[in-house]
Design a protein around this motif. Structure first.
Motif, PDB file in Angstrom:
ATOM      1  N   VAL A  49       0.857  -1.177   0.000  1.00 18.57           N
ATOM      2  CA  VAL A  49       0.000   0.000   0.000  1.00 18.57           C
ATOM      3  C   VAL A  49       0.898   1.234   0.000  1.00 18.57           C
ATOM      4  CG1 VAL A  49      -1.917  -1.112   1.209  1.00 18.57           C
ATOM      5  CG2 VAL A  49      -0.174   0.060   2.521  1.00 18.57           C
ATOM      6  N   CYS A  50       0.387   2.320  -0.494  1.00 18.98           N
ATOM      7  CA  CYS A  50       1.090   3.603  -0.449  1.00 18.98           C
ATOM      8  C   CYS A  50       0.178   4.545   0.309  1.00 18.98           C
ATOM      9  CB  CYS A  50       1.364   4.110  -1.869  1.00 18.98           C
ATOM     10  SG  CYS A  50       2.293   5.652  -1.871  1.00 18.98           S
ATOM     11  N   SER A  51       0.615   4.967   1.489  1.00 21.99           N
ATOM     12  CA  SER A  51      -0.289   5.731   2.352  1.00 21.99           C
ATOM     13  C   SER A  51       0.486   6.612   3.322  1.00 21.99           C
ATOM     14  CB  SER A  51      -1.174   4.754   3.132  1.00 21.99           C
ATOM     15  OG  SER A  51      -0.365   3.906   3.930  1.00 21.99           O
ATOM     16  N   ASN A  52      -0.256   7.372   4.092  1.00 21.20           N
ATOM     17  CA  ASN A  52       0.309   8.230   5.131  1.00 21.20           C
ATOM     18  C   ASN A  52       0.941   7.350   6.209  1.00 21.20           C
ATOM     19  OD1 ASN A  52       0.021   9.498   7.918  1.00 21.20           O
ATOM     20  ND2 ASN A  52      -0.254  11.273   6.583  1.00 21.20           N
ATOM     21  N   PRO A  53       2.229   7.546   6.529  1.00 18.31           N
ATOM     22  CA  PRO A  53       2.907   6.658   7.481  1.00 18.31           C
ATOM     23  C   PRO A  53       2.263   6.614   8.862  1.00 18.31           C
ATOM     24  CG  PRO A  53       4.481   8.163   6.449  1.00 18.31           C
ATOM     25  CD  PRO A  53       3.123   8.549   5.983  1.00 18.31           C
ATOM     26  N   LYS A  54       1.971   7.756   9.445  1.00 13.45           N
ATOM     27  CA  LYS A  54       1.424   7.772  10.809  1.00 13.45           C
ATOM     28  C   LYS A  54       0.058   7.104  10.873  1.00 13.45           C
ATOM     29  CE  LYS A  54       0.311  10.639  14.801  1.00 13.45           C
ATOM     30  NZ  LYS A  54      -0.181   9.465  15.465  1.00 13.45           N
ATOM     31  N   GLN A  55      -0.816   7.443   9.948  1.00  7.93           N
ATOM     32  CA  GLN A  55      -2.156   6.847   9.951  1.00  7.93           C
ATOM     33  C   GLN A  55      -2.080   5.334   9.751  1.00  7.93           C
ATOM     34  OE1 GLN A  55      -4.215   8.990   6.896  1.00  7.93           O
ATOM     35  NE2 GLN A  55      -4.682  10.728   8.223  1.00  7.93           N
ATOM     36  N   THR A  56      -1.224   4.908   8.846  1.00  8.03           N
ATOM     37  CA  THR A  56      -1.105   3.482   8.577  1.00  8.03           C
ATOM     38  C   THR A  56      -0.571   2.737   9.796  1.00  8.03           C
ATOM     39  OG1 THR A  56      -0.713   3.936   6.249  1.00  8.03           O
ATOM     40  CG2 THR A  56      -0.054   1.764   7.053  1.00  8.03           C
ATOM     41  N   LEU A  57       0.501   3.245  10.398  1.00 10.78           N
ATOM     42  CA  LEU A  57       1.054   2.577  11.585  1.00 10.78           C
ATOM     43  C   LEU A  57       0.059   2.557  12.734  1.00 10.78           C
ATOM     44  CD1 LEU A  57       4.776   3.714  11.599  1.00 10.78           C
ATOM     45  CD2 LEU A  57       3.876   1.398  11.324  1.00 10.78           C
ATOM     46  N   ASP A  58      -0.647   3.661  12.954  1.00 11.21           N
ATOM     47  CA  ASP A  58      -1.645   3.697  14.023  1.00 11.21           C
ATOM     48  C   ASP A  58      -2.699   2.611  13.823  1.00 11.21           C
ATOM     49  OD1 ASP A  58      -0.337   5.805  15.233  1.00 11.21           O
ATOM     50  OD2 ASP A  58      -1.742   7.343  14.519  1.00 11.21           O
ATOM     51  N   ARG A  59      -3.135   2.436  12.588  1.00 16.79           N
ATOM     52  CA  ARG A  59      -4.157   1.415  12.300  1.00 16.79           C
ATOM     53  C   ARG A  59      -3.589   0.013  12.446  1.00 16.79           C
ATOM     54  NH1 ARG A  59      -6.278   5.081   7.600  1.00 16.79           N
ATOM     55  NH2 ARG A  59      -7.850   6.234   8.755  1.00 16.79           N
ATOM     56  N   TRP A  60      -2.364  -0.197  11.969  1.00 17.93           N
ATOM     57  CA  TRP A  60      -1.766  -1.518  12.108  1.00 17.93           C
ATOM     58  C   TRP A  60      -1.554  -1.878  13.570  1.00 17.93           C
ATOM     59  CZ3 TRP A  60       2.572  -1.270   7.835  1.00 17.93           C
ATOM     60  CH2 TRP A  60       1.989  -1.448   6.582  1.00 17.93           C
ATOM     61  N   ILE A  61      -1.083  -0.933  14.360  1.00 18.82           N
ATOM     62  CA  ILE A  61      -0.843  -1.199  15.783  1.00 18.82           C
ATOM     63  C   ILE A  61      -2.145  -1.525  16.509  1.00 18.82           C
ATOM     64  CG2 ILE A  61      -0.150  -0.091  17.959  1.00 18.82           C
ATOM     65  CD1 ILE A  61       2.046   1.346  16.274  1.00 18.82           C
ATOM     66  N   ALA A  62      -3.225  -0.850  16.145  1.00 19.65           N
ATOM     67  CA  ALA A  62      -4.515  -1.065  16.800  1.00 19.65           C
ATOM     68  C   ALA A  62      -5.222  -2.335  16.327  1.00 19.65           C
ATOM     69  CB  ALA A  62      -5.419   0.145  16.563  1.00 19.65           C
ATOM     70  N   SER A  63      -4.816  -2.893  15.219  1.00 21.76           N
ATOM     71  CA  SER A  63      -5.524  -4.030  14.641  1.00 21.76           C
ATOM     72  C   SER A  63      -5.205  -5.335  15.354  1.00 21.76           C
ATOM     73  CB  SER A  63      -5.164  -4.176  13.162  1.00 21.76           C
ATOM     74  OG  SER A  63      -5.739  -5.363  12.646  1.00 21.76           O
ATOM     75  N   PRO A  64      -6.239  -6.108  15.699  1.00 18.19           N
ATOM     76  CA  PRO A  64      -5.999  -7.428  16.272  1.00 18.19           C
ATOM     77  C   PRO A  64      -5.520  -8.436  15.219  1.00 18.19           C
ATOM     78  CG  PRO A  64      -8.351  -7.080  15.986  1.00 18.19           C
ATOM     79  CD  PRO A  64      -7.667  -5.782  15.621  1.00 18.19           C
ATOM     80  N   LEU A  65      -5.574  -8.063  13.945  1.00 17.65           N
ATOM     81  CA  LEU A  65      -5.150  -8.955  12.867  1.00 17.65           C
ATOM     82  C   LEU A  65      -3.652  -8.867  12.574  1.00 17.65           C
ATOM     83  CD1 LEU A  65      -8.123  -8.257  10.444  1.00 17.65           C
ATOM     84  CD2 LEU A  65      -7.859 -10.166  12.043  1.00 17.65           C
ATOM     85  N   VAL A  66      -2.970  -7.879  13.161  1.00 15.38           N
ATOM     86  CA  VAL A  66      -1.542  -7.690  12.920  1.00 15.38           C
ATOM     87  C   VAL A  66      -0.770  -8.258  14.101  1.00 15.38           C
ATOM     88  CG1 VAL A  66       0.280  -5.974  12.598  1.00 15.38           C
ATOM     89  CG2 VAL A  66      -1.961  -5.628  11.525  1.00 15.38           C
ATOM     90  N   ASN A  67       0.094  -9.235  13.814  1.00 16.30           N
ATOM     91  CA  ASN A  67       0.881  -9.855  14.879  1.00 16.30           C
ATOM     92  C   ASN A  67       2.196  -9.140  15.140  1.00 16.30           C
ATOM     93  OD1 ASN A  67      -1.014 -11.899  15.242  1.00 16.30           O
ATOM     94  ND2 ASN A  67      -0.106 -13.129  13.628  1.00 16.30           N
ATOM     95  N   ASP A  68       2.879  -8.744  14.092  1.00 17.17           N
ATOM     96  CA  ASP A  68       4.188  -8.108  14.223  1.00 17.17           C
ATOM     97  C   ASP A  68       4.314  -7.006  13.186  1.00 17.17           C
ATOM     98  OD1 ASP A  68       5.543  -9.771  16.241  1.00 17.17           O
ATOM     99  OD2 ASP A  68       5.313 -11.351  14.746  1.00 17.17           O
ATOM    100  N   ILE A  69       5.116  -6.001  13.516  1.00 14.92           N
ATOM    101  CA  ILE A  69       5.416  -4.927  12.582  1.00 14.92           C
ATOM    102  C   ILE A  69       6.922  -4.757  12.538  1.00 14.92           C
ATOM    103  CG2 ILE A  69       5.218  -2.456  12.088  1.00 14.92           C
ATOM    104  CD1 ILE A  69       2.509  -2.509  13.546  1.00 14.92           C
ATOM    105  N   PHE A  70       7.475  -4.864  11.352  1.00 15.53           N
ATOM    106  CA  PHE A  70       8.893  -4.568  11.108  1.00 15.53           C
ATOM    107  C   PHE A  70       8.873  -3.324  10.252  1.00 15.53           C
ATOM    108  CE2 PHE A  70      12.668  -5.121   8.352  1.00 15.53           C
ATOM    109  CZ  PHE A  70      13.633  -5.060   9.335  1.00 15.53           C
ATOM    110  N   TYR A  71       9.292  -2.204  10.808  1.00 19.26           N
ATOM    111  CA  TYR A  71       9.131  -0.912  10.116  1.00 19.26           C
ATOM    112  C   TYR A  71      10.471  -0.241   9.938  1.00 19.26           C
ATOM    113  CZ  TYR A  71       7.161   3.551   8.766  1.00 19.26           C
ATOM    114  OH  TYR A  71       6.849   4.693   8.067  1.00 19.26           O
ATOM    115  N   ILE A  72      10.721   0.209   8.712  1.00 17.49           N
ATOM    116  CA  ILE A  72      11.915   1.003   8.405  1.00 17.49           C
ATOM    117  C   ILE A  72      11.429   2.327   7.845  1.00 17.49           C
ATOM    118  CG2 ILE A  72      13.948   1.204   6.959  1.00 17.49           C
ATOM    119  CD1 ILE A  72      14.049  -1.849   6.907  1.00 17.49           C
ATOM    120  N   GLY A  73      11.871   3.408   8.402  1.00 14.83           N
ATOM    121  CA  GLY A  73      11.477   4.717   7.877  1.00 14.83           C
ATOM    122  C   GLY A  73      11.144   5.683   8.984  1.00 14.83           C
ATOM    123  N   GLY A  74      10.753   6.883   8.562  1.00 17.08           N
ATOM    124  CA  GLY A  74      10.429   7.941   9.522  1.00 17.08           C
ATOM    125  C   GLY A  74       9.064   7.800  10.116  1.00 17.08           C
TER     126      GLY A  74
END
Length: 79
Positions: free
Chosen positions: A54-79
């Motif tokens: 996906v190509c999206s706003n970083p903060k909004q995307t991370l906030d949604r991924w962190i809040a989602s019960p469907l996401v187990n892990d996040i490996f993030y590189i970037g600002g």
């Protein structure tokens, strides 16, 4: 695109990947995933949908991924 290539390691470990392509280099990232990694996944018989981008706003995307019960892990590189 070089950072996005790290997604390949997660795929090799048997994980599904949803990648947030940086807005500044979205085309090169999408090209790498669609034209290089995608055919390799097809060749080894990986299931459909194992790699998504996906190509999206970083903060909004991370906030949604962190809040989602469907996401187990996040490996993030970037600002």
């Amino acid at each position: 695109a070089p950072s996005a290539a790290l997604a390949v390691l997660a795929l090799m470990a048997g994980n599904a990947v949803v990648m947030r392509a940086p807005r500044s280099i979205a085309l090169s990232t999408m090209w790498l995933m669609r034209d290089v990694v995608g055919p390799l996944l097809d060749e080894v018989g990986a299931p459909a949908g194992i790699l998504n981008a996906v190509c999206s706003n970083p903060k909004q995307t991370l906030d949604r991924w962190i809040a989602s019960p469907l996401v187990n892990d996040i490996f993030y590189i970037g600002g």
